[in-house]
Design an enzyme around this catalytic site. Structure first.
Site, PDB file in Angstrom:
ATOM      1  N   GLU A 118       4.609   4.629   4.244  1.00 13.77           N
ATOM      2  CA  GLU A 118       4.091   5.965   4.499  1.00 13.77           C
ATOM      3  C   GLU A 118       4.975   6.934   5.390  1.00 13.77           C
ATOM      4  OE1 GLU A 118       2.048   8.870   5.262  1.00 13.77           O
ATOM      5  OE2 GLU A 118       0.463   7.355   4.564  1.00 13.77           O
ATOM      6  N   GLU A 122       0.892  -1.087  -0.013  1.00 14.38           N
ATOM      7  CA  GLU A 122       0.027   0.266   0.048  1.00 14.38           C
ATOM      8  C   GLU A 122       0.795   1.343   0.023  1.00 14.38           C
ATOM      9  OE1 GLU A 122      -3.718   2.328   1.885  1.00 14.38           O
ATOM     10  OE2 GLU A 122      -3.040   0.539   3.035  1.00 14.38           O
ATOM     11  N   ASP A 178     -11.120  11.076  -5.340  1.00  9.61           N
ATOM     12  CA  ASP A 178     -12.476  11.574  -5.208  1.00  9.61           C
ATOM     13  C   ASP A 178     -12.184  13.135  -6.187  1.00  9.61           C
ATOM     14  OD1 ASP A 178     -10.643  12.694  -3.266  1.00  9.61           O
ATOM     15  OD2 ASP A 178     -12.435  13.731  -2.297  1.00  9.61           O
ATOM     16  N   THR A 192     -13.068   5.922   4.144  1.00  8.11           N
ATOM     17  CA  THR A 192     -12.081   6.611   4.790  1.00  8.11           C
ATOM     18  C   THR A 192     -12.603   8.099   4.992  1.00  8.11           C
ATOM     19  OG1 THR A 192     -10.984   7.425   3.069  1.00  8.11           O
ATOM     20  CG2 THR A 192     -10.327   5.157   3.934  1.00  8.11           C
ATOM     21  N   ARG A 193     -11.971   8.851   5.816  1.00  5.47           N
ATOM     22  CA  ARG A 193     -12.348  10.251   6.168  1.00  5.47           C
ATOM     23  C   ARG A 193     -12.171  11.233   4.926  1.00  5.47           C
ATOM     24  NH1 ARG A 193      -7.873  13.792   7.866  1.00  5.47           N
ATOM     25  NH2 ARG A 193      -5.789  12.277   8.001  1.00  5.47           N
ATOM     26  N   GLU A 202     -12.825   9.852   1.994  1.00  2.90           N
ATOM     27  CA  GLU A 202     -13.887   9.519   1.121  1.00  2.90           C
ATOM     28  C   GLU A 202     -15.147  10.275   1.639  1.00  2.90           C
ATOM     29  OE1 GLU A 202     -16.305   5.647  -0.675  1.00  2.90           O
ATOM     30  OE2 GLU A 202     -14.351   5.331   0.278  1.00  2.90           O
ATOM     31  N   ASP A 231      -2.694  12.295  -2.570  1.00  2.00           N
ATOM     32  CA  ASP A 231      -2.859  13.665  -2.592  1.00  2.00           C
ATOM     33  C   ASP A 231      -3.330  14.256  -4.023  1.00  2.00           C
ATOM     34  OD1 ASP A 231      -2.531  16.385  -2.328  1.00  2.00           O
ATOM     35  OD2 ASP A 231      -0.699  16.170  -0.804  1.00  2.00           O
TER      36      ASP A 231
END
Length: 259
Positions: free
Chosen positions: A115, A90, A205, A237-238, A240, A169
């Site tokens: 990450e 990921e 998005d 997720t937040r 989304e 991002d």
């Protein structure tokens, strides 16, 4: 910036001598500098207790403050996880929603997250503990690294089952589009990593970024669009929720690596 030919020398967002990036400015790496900040107490406790088990210490090109993995380093998943299993990578695991959900649902897979936002990894560790009796999930490892560079050198080509890139991002301002992660170089790197039949799953998005993803990845001859359906393992997720609340459409894309 000076240094012996072939050596690594970094200053700010520049890299010199890396076999992949060469001597050129890396505006896009503003997304991949290590970011810290204070964690809530529950996340800090999870970090203090579990990070040594989950967060891998890999050799870096310019010391502890760098996020560029030494290009001579090759990660051995079988050694790192203590077993041989399909590997999911990921890119940008954030607070760990998809990482934890996927690893819990697929205990027979190994999950490697890249990450640079340390508070997000602390949050992910807390989530792991919440679903696993206070312990880290044994099939998860995290590397704090610039994924766009690490994926070029850190893993053996043709060995990855899936790559996940959920809500990278979007850099919505036109002058910042060059910093977006999904570009031809990154698409080429992912295609190299995937085994034949492996999949690259993306979500965004932002409609214009979705179009870029389809144009860029669609131009990679080794990858074919397989689905635009929502990936069942991808939780809401937040990011989304923010997107849908703002009236933005969610786009899911899944590409399969051809033989």
């Amino acid at each position: 910036m000076t240094g012996e030919e072939g050596a690594i020398s970094l200053r700010g967002h520049y890299a010199l001598g890396h076999p992949v990036i060469g001597p050129r400015p890396l505006a896009r790496t503003r997304s991949f500098t290590r970011r810290g900040g204070r964690m809530p107490h529950t996340h800090q406790r999870a970090w203090d207790r579990l990070a040594d088990q989950v967060v891998l210490q890999v050799p870096l090109a310019a010391g502890d403050t760098s996020t560029v993995v030494d290009p001579g380093y090759r990660l051995d998943p079988e050694q790192v996880f203590g077993r041989r299993a399909p590997l999911v990578v990921e890119v940008g695991s954030g607070a760990g929603d998809a990482l934890v959900a996927g690893a819990a649902a697929r205990p027979d897979h190994n999950f490697l997250a890249l990450e640079v936002w340390r508070p997000g990894t602390g949050h992910a560790l807390a989530k792991m503990a919440a679903v696993n009796d206070g312990q880290a999930l044994p099939n998860v490892r995290v590397v704090e690294a610039d994924a766009a560079l690490a994926l070029r050198t850190m893993l053996e080509p043709g060995t990855v089952e899936e790559v996940w890139t959920f809500f990278p991002d979007p850099w919505p301002k036109a002058r910042h589009h060059k910093r977006r992660l999904v570009d031809p170089d990154f698409s080429d790197a992912v295609a190299d990593l995937l085994r034949p039949g492996g999949r690259w799953r993306l979500a965004t998005d932002w409609d214009d970024y979705a179009k870029v993803m389809r144009d860029v990845v669609g131009a990679e001859p080794r990858l074919r669009l397989e689905s635009t359906a929502r990936f069942p393992l991808r939780p809401v997720t937040r990011f989304e929720r923010r997107g849908t609340e703002a009236g933005r459409r969610i786009t899911d894309l899944a590409y399969v690596r051809l033989d």
